[in-house]
Write a protein that holds these residues in place. Structure first.
Motif, PDB file in Angstrom:
ATOM      1  N   SER A  80       0.837  -1.206   0.000  1.00  0.00           N
ATOM      2  CA  SER A  80       0.000   0.000   0.000  1.00  0.00           C
ATOM      3  C   SER A  80       0.868   1.251   0.000  1.00  0.00           C
ATOM      4  N   TRP A  81       1.948   1.241   0.784  1.00  0.00           N
ATOM      5  CA  TRP A  81       2.878   2.373   0.760  1.00  0.00           C
ATOM      6  C   TRP A  81       3.508   2.540  -0.619  1.00  0.00           C
ATOM      7  N   ILE A  82       3.944   1.432  -1.199  1.00  0.00           N
ATOM      8  CA  ILE A  82       4.604   1.484  -2.511  1.00  0.00           C
ATOM      9  C   ILE A  82       3.675   2.086  -3.558  1.00  0.00           C
ATOM     10  N   ASP A 138      11.895   2.553   0.753  1.00  0.00           N
ATOM     11  CA  ASP A 138      13.016   1.820   1.364  1.00  0.00           C
ATOM     12  C   ASP A 138      12.541   0.996   2.561  1.00  0.00           C
ATOM     13  N   GLU A 139      11.691   1.587   3.402  1.00  0.00           N
ATOM     14  CA  GLU A 139      11.166   0.866   4.556  1.00  0.00           C
ATOM     15  C   GLU A 139      10.282  -0.303   4.102  1.00  0.00           C
ATOM     16  N   SER A 140       9.529  -0.062   3.038  1.00  0.00           N
ATOM     17  CA  SER A 140       8.665  -1.119   2.495  1.00  0.00           C
ATOM     18  C   SER A 140       9.486  -2.299   2.006  1.00  0.00           C
ATOM     19  N   LEU A 141      10.618  -1.993   1.354  1.00  0.00           N
ATOM     20  CA  LEU A 141      11.483  -3.052   0.855  1.00  0.00           C
ATOM     21  C   LEU A 141      11.969  -3.942   1.995  1.00  0.00           C
ATOM     22  N   LYS A 142      12.384  -3.331   3.087  1.00  0.00           N
ATOM     23  CA  LYS A 142      12.860  -4.111   4.243  1.00  0.00           C
ATOM     24  C   LYS A 142      11.737  -4.971   4.821  1.00  0.00           C
ATOM     25  N   LEU A 197       7.631  -7.584  -3.461  1.00  0.00           N
ATOM     26  CA  LEU A 197       9.078  -7.368  -3.320  1.00  0.00           C
ATOM     27  C   LEU A 197       9.668  -6.896  -4.646  1.00  0.00           C
ATOM     28  N   GLY A 198       9.300  -7.542  -5.725  1.00  0.00           N
ATOM     29  CA  GLY A 198       9.765  -7.122  -7.055  1.00  0.00           C
ATOM     30  C   GLY A 198       9.294  -5.724  -7.392  1.00  0.00           C
ATOM     31  N   PHE A 202      11.262  -2.261  -8.371  1.00  0.00           N
ATOM     32  CA  PHE A 202      10.892  -1.500  -9.571  1.00  0.00           C
ATOM     33  C   PHE A 202      10.749  -0.024  -9.226  1.00  0.00           C
ATOM     34  N   LYS A 203      10.066   0.273  -8.117  1.00  0.00           N
ATOM     35  CA  LYS A 203       9.862   1.667  -7.719  1.00  0.00           C
ATOM     36  C   LYS A 203      11.177   2.351  -7.359  1.00  0.00           C
TER      37      LYS A 203
END
Length: 537
Positions: free
Chosen positions: A425-427, A434-438, A457-458, A462-463
């Motif tokens: 949802s953040w993405i 960056d936090e979402s990726l972690k 994750l992919g 991409f973002k």
């Protein structure tokens, strides 16, 4: 040719768990067992799964007379004798079962176990215990259950200890056996101890149907009205539970008609144990025999308020699958409103049903009711804040949704699906990438090979414009979920950004072929196919 057609039609019907048709086709071929050994087995499966026990016994005795008996026919005659308390004759059949060289390990174990129980009336506890200790230790969990039942049967001083050892097992969930322990205490007229055990069990397993119903039955305090009758001094009852265990294990492996075979034997041995019917309904549901499942749930609903609410939920799910969504919502709403004082779990169930049926504003209302009834330490807190968060997000109130997701994770940090939902949802809002990726890397470690999490994750890579990394994960996601429109769209985008434009158009084109592709996504895909991805940026 006509017989071949009937035989294979019978086999197909049996595999489809359509036992009426399998019986209809196979009964026309009686006598085929003379030339085709497998016929007698599949015919017995059809008879037993229709619960035509007397016909199955008659056929099995005919096989025995012609020396054409098999594992299933000898098993059935043995079971029939247990039911009729002819234990000596039953033990003879179960002993003969053990000598069949074509038996599977499970069949050998079952034969040994049934023989041990059917011959128990001739032994004292010490002798019986020694015999049971010789049983195959590969089936250790079933052996533990038999140890508790053995002590219960002889009413030894170690009965409580045997049940407690079972219930305190740290590896396997034996929650079902709280019922049998409490039932033993109740039969001993230890009502206060019974209530204590049931209340303790419902603290640990508050949604266990068998335990909830037993509590209701105790409140009525009429043994004759108990929905699940069981006596550990009754060999038919003990044997029925053995068959249930096997049926449940087979069902978990999607071996449905085999599961129903053993379940039908369990029901034959103890027809007053209503809980068996829940597995039968689940088996029909799993095999897409929705009307049969629904009919069983309708019957179950007449056995009291606990079964009524459970059955109403399951019927609602079936109606949804039959594209009768309005009727499903109406039916479940009526059932919920008929509960005099809904408890927190019943209210949670209703909120969940509303959410799953896209009734987000109503879902918010009932999730809020749940949260007003509990504190942050309650086992429903993280699930309710997550559920309400999804409702808020779908209803367009992101601020409240985000707060609920964070509260859910604060209460229970290792929820892979909540981590995924919040991070994705953040993405999508270009927030905290960056936090979402972690968070997504953590979710992926918690739930490996989950297509939705790997796709998220992919998409995070991409973002962040790390297109090669994005392509690596999105390729895995599209392999796991080849017909998901969003995953194909994301993979196409990653391919475009690394210069593989022909391949990108191929995956975008796939999105247009899927039936569940939403209208907005189809419009975006059509624009991508014409203008490419950069024009969309």
């Amino acid at each position: 040719s006509e017989k071949i057609s009937d035989y294979f039609s019978g086999l197909i019907s049996l595999n489809d768990n359509d036992y009426e048709n399998s019986f209809k086709f196979l009964r026309q071929l009686e006598g085929l067992e003379e030339n085709h050994e497998s016929y007698s087995r599949v015919y017995l499966y059809s008879l037993i799964n229709l619960q035509r026990i007397n016909e199955a016994v008659k056929f099995s005795k005919k096989l025995e007379k012609r020396e054409m008996n098999n594992f299933e026919s000898d098993l059935l005659i043995g079971v029939y004798n247990v039911k009729n308390k002819n234990y000596k004759l039953a033990s003879k059949y179960f002993f003969d079962l053990k000598s069949n060289r074509s038996n599977t390990p499970l069949q050998n174990y079952l034969a040994e176990l049934l023989f041990s129980w059917s011959s128990i009336h001739e032994q004292d506890f010490i002798e019986a215990k020694k015999k049971f200790e010789k049983n195959d230790n590969k089936f250790n969990n079933i052996n533990k259950i038999q140890k508790a039942f053995l002590n219960c049967y002889y009413d030894t001083s170690q009965t409580k200890e045997a049940f407690n050892n079972l219930l305190n097992d740290q590896v396997t969930d034996f929650s079902r056996y709280y019922f049998f322990y409490a039932n033993y205490l109740f039969n001993q007229q230890k009502v206060n101890e019974t209530k204590k055990i049931i209340n303790l069990s419902l603290v640990k397993y508050p949604e266990n149907l068998l335990l909830k119903q037993f509590k209701k039955d105790i409140q009525l305090n009429t043994k004759q009205n108990f929905k699940n009758q069981f006596n550990c001094k009754n060999l038919s009852h003990i044997t029925s539970e053995i068959f249930y265990i096997i049926a449940n294990a087979l069902s978990s492996r999607s071996l449905i008609f085999e599961s129903n075979f053993y379940l039908s034997l369990a029901i034959f041995l103890n027809s007053n144990f209503i809980s068996f019917e829940t597995l039968r309904a689940e088996n029909f549901y799993l095999s897409k025999n929705l009307e049969k499942a629904k009919n069983i749930y309708l019957r179950l609903g007449s056995y009291g308020s606990v079964y009524k609410w459970y059955s109403s939920k399951q019927i609602g799910i079936i109606l949804n699958e039959q594209d009768k969504k309005v009727k499903a919502l109406s039916s479940v709403k009526k059932a919920y409103e008929s509960i005099k004082s809904p408890d927190v779990y019943e209210t949670f169930d209703y909120a969940l049903f509303l959410k799953n049926n896209q009734k987000y504003n109503e879902g918010i209302k009932y999730y809020s009711k749940v949260l007003n009834m509990i504190d942050e330490k309650h086992d429903l807190y993280s699930r309710s804040t997550d559920g309400r968060g999804i409702c808020y997000e779908r209803a367009g109130d992101w601020e409240k949704a985000e707060k609920d997701f964070l509260n859910s994770l604060k209460s229970k940090p290792d929820q892979a699906y909540v981590l995924n939902y919040l991070a994705y949802s953040w993405i999508e809002r270009n927030l905290k990438i960056d936090e979402s990726l972690k968070m997504l890397e953590r979710a992926n470690n918690l739930k490996q090979n989950n297509g939705y999490i790997i796709d998220s994750l992919g998409w995070a890579y991409f973002k962040l414009k790390k297109f090669e990394d994005a392509k690596k994960y999105l390729q895995i996601a599209v392999t796991l979920m080849p017909r998901d429109p969003v995953v194909n769209d994301h993979f196409g985008d990653s391919l475009w950004m690394i210069g593989k434009k022909i391949q990108a158009r191929y995956y975008w084109s796939n999105v247009l072929k899927f039936e569940d592709t939403e209208k907005d996504l189809k419009e975006k895909i059509n624009q991508k196919l014409i203008n490419g991805l950069k024009a969309q940026s």
